[in-house]
Design a protein around this motif. Structure first.
Motif: not given
Lengths: 357, 269, 273
Positions: A256, A262-263, A265, C88, C91-92, C107, C114-115, C118-119, C121-123, C171-172
């Protein structure tokens, strides 16, 4: 300390939660277990204490007593009755909230418990809090830097604190922090020898002194809590760190976490995920430590002259005050089982795999 | 022995324990551990008294070494009793079924006891008999062995090779002794090492509370008790040296447990 | 398929420190991926095929080292010498990753919605929660999920294996990466679902003219979905080339054995299609 928390960790988690079909059923199952387990605790403690060779009457009477005097005392305490009669009597009283009277003070056990329990709870709760924060932090550092210097340092320190008997650590702290550094007050209990506690509202000196507006007393109470909390907190933080390290480590290396990385994060989000995934274990472990501290901390209460149920029960034991011993076992057992039951419910609520089944 | 070579901590630990035992059994002590010299009480560590002297004037070093005899023998006795009964009862409880489920529940409930208080009560009530210390250690540790064995054996029973043995018609006894026991041996050894460590602490705690081994016989817990009050007046050595020895013994057995655990984990791979 | 290179890996090696010493599970890997192409990496388990793709993404644990002359994600960055921050952001966004066992990937304690968020937000895409939800809904529809609203507010454990892997694929590909790494994406799923997932993922790649590296031990899958195949054996590439050529006329001894070990009927069937 006699009951290392590692041994009991599975209790909180091994509940038959998965079989229960609804929250109500879950609560009922757990309550059923609670009641039957309490019954076992009461019964076992009663018989274990009663069948052990040794005569309280003799001890109370003293070495100079005549045979008649001892017989008289035995009759007064009800010890001449057959054990089954005593057991039934005890259970009968228990149902009505009567745990008997102390052989020595003659006061009801319940009154003494109510008087002493808050001191112990204050100490234990703060220690669990300390142990959780420090232990999880140390464990997380170890997990993140696994195999590298911070991990090695964390593991070494943890190993030492795990091996140190808590009462000995207490004495070391008294020598270093009180005698050498003068940073802590003398080990005189909850407040200084010439001070008196605040008026009783909750039983917690910290809260009651604030309620009374006595800030100086609050500082003194906090100051006196420092070393005992540090003693228990450090020892149990070490246990905590070990569990936290492996749990968080597992979460950080899980597929996980790998997918999260990998995404794209960021690392701090991955760490947050790992914490979130570990939270049920952390909560469970905090509860287990709380439970094993009740009674387990008695010896540290003795070191710091802490007037809680630990010191009380230790005194009771040396005087063969059986109702005190049974009262202590019962209360510690009951609180432990209640905590475990609450844990099962909390863990169930925190984990969508259970709450959204 | 292979365990030792790969794990320095365990090597050092075991050497320390062996040395301590040999010293307590055979080495000539500089002073009689029970003798007191009135004039020489509370002396700080020096060339004459390596660990100083206590409040009664006895030599702390001699007492610390001598105490190993009784403390370690009691710990070993308690561990052996826990091991034997724990393994037997644990195997007996390792069946699937209502009865053994209930038994495990009972063990869970037992874990809710304040165990130190219970141990203390047992020893005190027996009139301070030393064998009760051994019994108390067993009482604390037997449930741990039982839980451990049960969980190991139950998971082994599910494993392929036991299924295969059953399919070939091996008797339950053969399965237990030929297939299950050899495979749980590693975890049992780990638990045994941890039990010795736990026993040493329990014994020290009991004698610290004035129960079990009592004065004038030297014991580490008793010595810590004797020196406890001196900690707040600066005479640290009376309680610190016996405390340090307890700490080192526990560390040694924890290290040994780690080493055995690592080795069995590796050979299982 | 065009001649435009998307990924150019030269001389990739992975070393891992273990308690028993240093091991080199992967050595001297050269790998090129063109736009619109699906490259299959095949080999028996433990041959290093999975380690190769994880190594490119630097997803291996802290006790491992990835070295390469170049890992050129054309037009973006050289991943062999990229900082953690750059990795970072790659990736994604530019390389998507789908692993086997979707329940391990998702998760378990956050909702699917939410997941997705998060993606975003991360990018730092600037998408607010509501926006992220809209995107997630259309992504889920795109991977063939019938009731996306319900899936979005639910958790991983409520999904079937096939559904969960669809969510992982959604997601990917949320941020539209031009390259996808799929590491045994159907292992562990039901046989009937396997084909659906592979059809889905290869369809997503083809329609958008993306590229994919598909890692699998299943020769049939390689034959059916890939244009080029790479054969790995004990940490090295022993043969690579056009799928038909590798399958029908293998050059290396190991490849011959590998293909020979497949039951005849299945092998012929898949190549023929």
């Amino acid at each position: 300390m006699a009951s290392s928390p590692t041994a009991v960790i599975s209790i909180g988690s091994k509940a038959p939660i998965k079989k229960a079909s609804g929250p109500l059923r879950l609560v009922l199952t757990r309550l059923g277990f609670l009641v039957s387990a309490l019954f076992i605790v009461v019964t076992l403690s009663f018989f274990l204490v009663s069948v052990t060779p040794g005569d309280p009457a003799q001890l109370i009477a003293g070495p100079m007593a005549t045979a008649e005097q001892i017989t008289q005392i035995r009759a007064d305490l009800g010890l001449d009755e057959p054990i089954l009669t005593r057991y039934v009597d005890y259970l009968g009283g228990l149902v009505q909230g009567d745990l008997g009277n102390s052989y020595f003070s003659k006061r009801p056990i319940v009154d003494e418990l109510v008087e002493k329990l808050p001191a112990t709870l204050e100490l234990v709760l703060l220690s669990v809090l300390f142990a959780t924060v420090v232990g999880v932090a140390a464990g997380a550092v170890g997990a993140y830097f696994k195999g590298r210097l911070p991990d090695k340092v964390s593991r070494f320190v943890t190993g030492v604190f795990q091996a140190i008997p808590d009462f000995f650590l207490g004495l070391i702290l008294i020598y270093v922090v009180f005698f050498l550094l003068g940073l802590a007050p003398a080990p005189s209990g909850r407040v200084g020898l010439v001070e008196t506690g605040p008026g009783r509202v909750t039983g917690s000196y910290l809260i009651d002194s604030l309620l009374a507006g006595d800030f100086a007393l609050f500082v003194s109470a906090a100051h006196h809590l420092m070393l005992p909390v540090l003693t228990l907190g450090l020892v149990y933080a070490a246990y905590f760190a070990k569990t936290a390290r492996s749990t968080i480590g597992k979460a950080l290396n899980s597929q996980q976490a790998q997918f999260a990385r990998a995404m794209g994060l960021p690392e701090r989000t991955v760490v947050r995920y790992a914490f979130a995934e570990s939270r049920t274990t952390i909560v469970t472990y905090a509860g287990v430590i709380f439970a094993s501290l009740l009674g387990g901390e008695a010896i540290v209460e003795r070191v710091f002259a802490w007037n809680g149920i630990g010191t009380w029960s230790l005194q009771g034991i040396t005087k063969l005050d059986l109702p005190v011993v049974q009262g202590m076992v019962l209360v510690a057992g009951a609180i432990t089982l209640i905590v475990y039951t609450l844990l099962d419910i909390i863990v169930g609520l925190l984990d969508p795999r259970i709450s959204h089944a | 022995m292979k365990v030792m070579r790969q794990h320095t901590g365990a090597t050092v630990g075991v050497s320390f324990i062996v040395l301590l035992l040999l010293a307590s059994l055979f080495a000539p002590l500089p002073y009689d551990p029970k003798a007191t010299e009135g004039g020489a009480s509370l002396q700080a560590p020096s060339g004459a008294h390596w660990f100083g002297t206590d409040g009664a004037g006895a030599d702390v070093f001699s007492r610390v070494i001598d105490a190993a005899r009784i403390d370690l023998s009691l710990a070993l006795a308690g561990t052996v009793l826990s091991l034997v009964l724990g393994v037997v009862l644990g195997l007996a409880a390792s069946t699937k079924g209502k009865g053994s489920e209930r038994l495990v529940r009972g063990l869970d409930a037992f874990q809710a006891f304040p165990l130190l208080i219970l141990a203390l009560a047992l020893v005190t009530l027996s009139g301070n008999k030393l064998y009760m210390v051994v019994v108390a250690i067993a009482l604390i540790n037997i449930p741990r062995y039982m839980r451990l064995l049960r969980s190991e054996v139950l998971s082994l029973r599910e494993s392929r090779f036991v299924e295969a043995a059953m399919a070939m018609g091996a008797s339950p006894r053969r399965i237990t002794f030929r297939h299950l026991l050899p495979n749980v041996w590693g975890v049992v050894l780990v638990q045994t090492s941890l039990t010795i460590a736990n026993a040493i602490v329990v014994i020290a705690a009991l004698s610290f509370l004035g129960v079990g081994v009592s004065a004038p016989t030297p014991s580490w817990g008793g010595m810590i008790r004797a020196g406890a009050g001196n900690m707040s007046s600066g005479e640290w050595w009376i309680a610190s040296f016996p405390g340090l020895i307890v700490l080192l013994c526990v560390l040694a057995f924890n290290q040994l447990a780690d080493a055995i655990g690592d080795t069995t984990a590796r050979s299982h791979r | 398929m065009s001649d435009e290179l998307v990924l150019d890996v030269r001389n990739l090696a992975v070393t891992i420190d273990t308690p028993d010493g240093v091991v080199n599970p992967v050595r001297g890997i050269d790998l090129q991926v063109h736009r619109g192409e699906i490259v299959g990496i095949m080999g028996e388990s433990g041959c290093g095929k999975s380690t190769t793709v994880k190594g490119i993404l630097r997803l291996l644990g802290p006790n491992s080292h990835v070295t390469a002359d170049t890992i050129n994600l054309v037009g973006k960055a050289d991943l062999a010498h990229a900082s953690k921050k750059v990795m970072e952001s790659i990736r994604g966004r530019h390389i998507g990753f789908v692993a086997q066992n979707p329940f391990g990937s998702l998760n378990p304690i956050y909702s699917i919605e939410r997941q997705f968020y998060e993606v975003q937000k991360a990018h730092k895409t600037g998408a607010k929660k509501a926006e992220s939800r809209e995107i997630a809904l259309s992504m889920l529809k795109g991977v063939g999920i019938v009731a996306p609203e319900r899936v979005l507010s639910g958790y991983a454990h409520q999904l079937s294996g096939g559904m969960a892997q669809r969510v992982v694929i959604a997601l990917a590909t949320t941020l539209g990466p031009e390259l996808l790494f799929a590491d045994e994406p159907t292992t562990g799923l039901d046989a009937t679902v396997q084909a659906q997932i592979l059809d889905l993922i290869s369809g997503l790649v083809r329609t958008e003219n993306r590229s994919m590296v598909l890692v699998t031990h299943d020769l049939g899958v390689i034959a059916q979905y890939c244009q080029r195949a790479v054969v790995m054996y004990q940490g090295e590439i022993v043969e690579s080339g056009d799928v038909m050529q590798v399958m029908v006329n293998p050059q290396h001894e190991y490849t011959k054995k590998l293909i020979g070990s497949v039951p005849k009927a299945e092998g012929r069937l898949n190549v023929a299609r």
